[in-house]
Design an enzyme around this catalytic site. Structure first.
Site, PDB file in Angstrom:
ATOM      1  N   ASP A  89       7.342-140.111  38.121  1.00 48.29           N
ATOM      2  CA  ASP A  89       6.789-139.015  37.321  1.00 48.29           C
ATOM      3  C   ASP A  89       6.818-137.698  38.095  1.00 48.29           C
ATOM      4  OD1 ASP A  89       4.836-140.150  39.072  1.00 48.29           O
ATOM      5  OD2 ASP A  89       3.220-139.223  37.927  1.00 48.29           O
ATOM      6  N   GLU A 155       1.871-141.300  39.519  1.00 47.84           N
ATOM      7  CA  GLU A 155       1.336-140.871  40.822  1.00 47.84           C
ATOM      8  C   GLU A 155       0.724-139.474  40.727  1.00 47.84           C
ATOM      9  OE1 GLU A 155       1.113-139.171  44.863  1.00 47.84           O
ATOM     10  OE2 GLU A 155       2.284-138.392  43.185  1.00 47.84           O
TER      11      GLU A 155
END
Ligand code: ZN
Length: 398
Positions: A89, A155
């Site tokens: 991400d 994350e």
């Protein structure tokens, strides 16, 4: 050094390195919050794994949030393994502020490849895999230890549905991790920064209450004076501890003394700090500010152990032996931000943060995030040696 695989067009012109092509393709997948395209990402990675002959697997941590893994079995699969970590991400890009579309994978004439995630950390995910490709091309298909490559979701939004969940699964235990490589930070000069621990973040809200009244009166129990005392204490301590004062709220109109002020602090505590003592000191500051001054935690991370960086540690010694051989400068440091390594270190695993990015302007979470092709390819060269060295680390008293 293994020769770089090159592709040739029909007119015998050197075209793009396969690693660069895969890097750009990965950057083109929009995995930006709040709506990351994790499914496309998973498909891309599974196809990539098959291309390299690695066993792909997925672990759906929350609906639509797969963690993708790839495994290369070692000659002795019972030995603790090498884990190559990256997250898929990226943070919001705010396209309009970019010179080039953050999801185009555009490369300029200087070889700078632009894209959200170019530094943090899609480059590293590709570098691991391309290092494995180069090792395979050199007929190094198997190492002593098993190597796992994982690509984690979420994350950038605290990992609650990422690493936090993953470390509680059986799949995670089965990985039998000996050492983990995670992200570090880009370096503006020629010194590689290696994180072996990180600061814990504490977000604290201090509430100062007092008597409300008209501005013309000389109020005894004044919330503003208490706030001043709090600011003096916290900001005075700033010399020793890095802190950021976020914002202060309060004040209704100029001639009214409000009954309450709130101040928010973002504190980053070094793992070498005594956390209990620090909280005691903070409580003391509130007490000194006067009655009705309280604090509450918006978030409070625990202290996590650091990963050993002494020559006696076989993993660290093997890792740094590569950097030494390459005559590189490096500096072990405490990571100022947060990374998923903390969830591993909390459980007693060894993890270091290393981004092979030097002589590069730090553009993590910034607009025009880029990585130069040469720096990117050089990183693959380093990982080729690092992966081989760590995956072939002889058993020791682990
Ligand atoms: Zn990152």
């Amino acid at each position: 050094m293994t020769p770089t695989p090159k592709a040739f067009s029909t007119i015998n012109q050197v075209v793009e390195d396969i690693a660069v092509t895969r890097f750009k393709q990965y950057l083109q997948i929009d995995t930006e919050h709040p709506d990351p395209n994790y499914r496309s990402c998973e498909n891309f990675l599974h196809k990539y794994a098959s291309e390299l002959g690695l066993q792909p697997w997925s672990c759906e941590l929350a609906p639509g949030k797969p963690l993708v893994g790839m495994t290369l079995l070692g000659e002795n699969p019972s030995l603790p393994t090498l884990l190559l970590y990256s997250h898929t991400d990226v943070v919001a890009s705010y396209k309009e502020r970019w010179t080039y579309d953050p999801y185009s994978g555009y490369e300029d004439i200087e070889g700078n490849i632009y894209g959200r995630g170019a530094q943090d950390m899609k480059s590293i995910g590709i570098q691991y895999l391309e290092a494995i490709r180069r090792l395979q091309l050199a007929n190094k298909n198997k190492f002593l230890r098993t190597v796992h490559v994982i690509f984690c979701p979420d994350e950038e939004i605290s990992s609650e549905e990422g690493m936090v969940k993953f470390v509680k699964t059986n799949k995670f235990k089965e990985l039998n991790i000996g050492y983990c490589l995670d992200e570090g930070t880009a370096s503006p000069d020629d010194i590689y920064l290696i994180a072996y621990g990180e600061r814990a973040s504490w977000w604290v809200k201090v509430i100062c209450q007092g008597a409300a009244g008209h501005g013309s009166r000389f109020l005894e129990n004044n919330a503003g004076l208490k706030l001043q005392s709090i600011l003096n204490s916290f900001l005075g301590y700033r010399e020793e501890q890095r802190k950021r004062f976020l914002n202060k709220e309060g004040g209704i109109q100029p001639n009214v003394v409000p009954a309450e002020f709130q101040a928010w602090f973002d504190i980053r505590l070094s793992p070498f700090e005594n956390f209990d003592k620090f909280e005691e000191m903070m409580a003391g500051w509130c007490k000194n500010a006067g009655p009705d001054v309280t604090y509450e935690f918006v978030s409070k991370n625990r202290n996590t152990p650091t990963t050993p960086i002494s020559k006696e540690d076989p993993w660290w010694s093997a890792f740094t032996s590569v950097l030494d051989e390459e005559n590189l400068k490096y500096s072990p440091e405490i990571f100022p931000g947060g990374s998923d390594s903390r969830f591993l270190r909390e459980l007693g695993y060894k993890a270091i943060g290393f981004s092979p990015i030097i002589n590069t302007k730090l553009r993590v979470h910034d607009n025009d995030e880029f990585l130069n092709e040469k720096v990117f390819l050089n990183g693959i060269h380093l990982y080729t040696k690092i992966i081989e060295r760590l995956a072939n680390l002889q058993p020791f008293n682990e």
